[in-house]
Write a protein that holds these residues in place. Structure first.
Motif, PDB file in Angstrom:
ATOM      1  N   ALA A  41       0.832  -1.202   0.000  1.00 13.04           N
ATOM      2  CA  ALA A  41       0.000   0.000   0.000  1.00 13.04           C
ATOM      3  C   ALA A  41       0.870   1.257   0.000  1.00 13.04           C
ATOM      4  N   VAL A  42       1.946   1.233   0.766  1.00 10.75           N
ATOM      5  CA  VAL A  42       2.859   2.374   0.803  1.00 10.75           C
ATOM      6  C   VAL A  42       3.502   2.574  -0.569  1.00 10.75           C
ATOM      7  N   LEU A  43       3.937   1.497  -1.189  1.00  6.39           N
ATOM      8  CA  LEU A  43       4.547   1.603  -2.519  1.00  6.39           C
ATOM      9  C   LEU A  43       3.544   2.144  -3.534  1.00  6.39           C
ATOM     10  N   GLY A  44       2.302   1.707  -3.445  1.00  2.00           N
ATOM     11  CA  GLY A  44       1.257   2.217  -4.336  1.00  2.00           C
ATOM     12  C   GLY A  44       1.021   3.700  -4.133  1.00  2.00           C
ATOM     13  N   TYR A  45       1.021   4.127  -2.885  1.00  2.00           N
ATOM     14  CA  TYR A  45       0.838   5.542  -2.572  1.00  2.00           C
ATOM     15  C   TYR A  45       1.981   6.377  -3.141  1.00  2.00           C
ATOM     16  N   ILE A  46       3.202   5.903  -2.955  1.00  2.00           N
ATOM     17  CA  ILE A  46       4.372   6.624  -3.474  1.00  2.00           C
ATOM     18  C   ILE A  46       4.280   6.738  -4.996  1.00  2.00           C
ATOM     19  N   LYS A  47       3.912   5.653  -5.651  1.00  2.00           N
ATOM     20  CA  LYS A  47       3.809   5.642  -7.105  1.00  2.00           C
ATOM     21  C   LYS A  47       2.747   6.643  -7.570  1.00  2.00           C
ATOM     22  N   HIS A  48       1.620   6.634  -6.891  1.00  2.00           N
ATOM     23  CA  HIS A  48       0.527   7.541  -7.244  1.00  2.00           C
ATOM     24  C   HIS A  48       0.954   8.997  -7.056  1.00  2.00           C
ATOM     25  N   GLN A  49       1.609   9.289  -5.943  1.00  2.00           N
ATOM     26  CA  GLN A  49       2.036  10.658  -5.651  1.00  2.00           C
ATOM     27  C   GLN A  49       3.091  11.134  -6.651  1.00  2.00           C
ATOM     28  N   ARG A  50       3.974  10.242  -7.051  1.00  2.00           N
ATOM     29  CA  ARG A  50       5.007  10.615  -8.033  1.00  2.00           C
ATOM     30  C   ARG A  50       4.371  11.001  -9.359  1.00  2.00           C
ATOM     31  N   ARG A  51       3.415  10.180  -9.810  1.00  2.00           N
ATOM     32  CA  ARG A  51       2.746  10.481 -11.081  1.00  2.00           C
ATOM     33  C   ARG A  51       1.986  11.795 -10.986  1.00  2.00           C
ATOM     34  N   ARG A  52       1.361  12.011  -9.856  1.00  2.00           N
ATOM     35  CA  ARG A  52       0.593  13.232  -9.663  1.00  2.00           C
ATOM     36  C   ARG A  52       1.518  14.465  -9.692  1.00  2.00           C
ATOM     37  N   GLU A  53       2.660  14.343  -9.047  1.00  2.00           N
ATOM     38  CA  GLU A  53       3.625  15.451  -9.041  1.00  2.00           C
ATOM     39  C   GLU A  53       4.185  15.709 -10.439  1.00  2.00           C
ATOM     40  N   GLU A  54       4.486  14.636 -11.161  1.00  2.00           N
ATOM     41  CA  GLU A  54       5.006  14.802 -12.522  1.00  2.00           C
ATOM     42  C   GLU A  54       3.983  15.516 -13.391  1.00  2.00           C
ATOM     43  N   HIS A  55       2.725  15.122 -13.232  1.00  2.00           N
ATOM     44  CA  HIS A  55       1.655  15.737 -14.019  1.00  2.00           C
ATOM     45  C   HIS A  55       1.510  17.212 -13.645  1.00  2.00           C
ATOM     46  N   ARG A  56       1.590  17.493 -12.364  1.00  2.00           N
ATOM     47  CA  ARG A  56       1.457  18.874 -11.880  1.00  2.00           C
ATOM     48  C   ARG A  56       2.611  19.738 -12.384  1.00  2.00           C
ATOM     49  N   ASN A  57       3.820  19.187 -12.398  1.00  2.00           N
ATOM     50  CA  ASN A  57       4.985  19.949 -12.853  1.00  2.00           C
ATOM     51  C   ASN A  57       4.997  20.161 -14.359  1.00  2.00           C
ATOM     52  N   ALA A  58       4.314  19.293 -15.097  1.00  2.00           N
ATOM     53  CA  ALA A  58       4.287  19.409 -16.560  1.00  2.00           C
ATOM     54  C   ALA A  58       3.413  20.574 -17.005  1.00  2.00           C
ATOM     55  N   GLU A  59       2.483  20.972 -16.181  1.00  2.00           N
ATOM     56  CA  GLU A  59       1.561  22.051 -16.580  1.00  2.00           C
ATOM     57  C   GLU A  59       2.208  23.406 -16.529  1.00  2.00           C
TER      58      GLU A  59
END
Length: 59
Positions: A41-59
């Motif tokens: 669950a922790v690994l899934g959370y980290i993965k989700h947060q990383r993708r979210r941050e990458e998406h946020r930084n791309a904008e």
């Protein structure tokens, strides 16, 4: 500890706990499996947060 070093360790620990749950006494199986699921669950959370941050930084 940096995430880049922690993630492989967590993955290894999760696999180790799942394997341990297969060979340990029945009364310990549930504990090992639950710990492995928690790490997953922790690994899934980290993965989700990383993708979210990458998406946020791309904008």
């Amino acid at each position: 500890m940096r995430l880049s070093k922690a993630i492989p360790r967590l993955r290894f620990e999760r696999r180790r706990l799942y394997a341990q749950s297969k060979v340990c006494p029945p009364e310990m199986r549930r504990e090992y499996r639950e710990r492995a699921e928690a790490i997953g669950a922790v690994l899934g959370y980290i993965k989700h947060q990383r993708r979210r941050e990458e998406h946020r930084n791309a904008e």
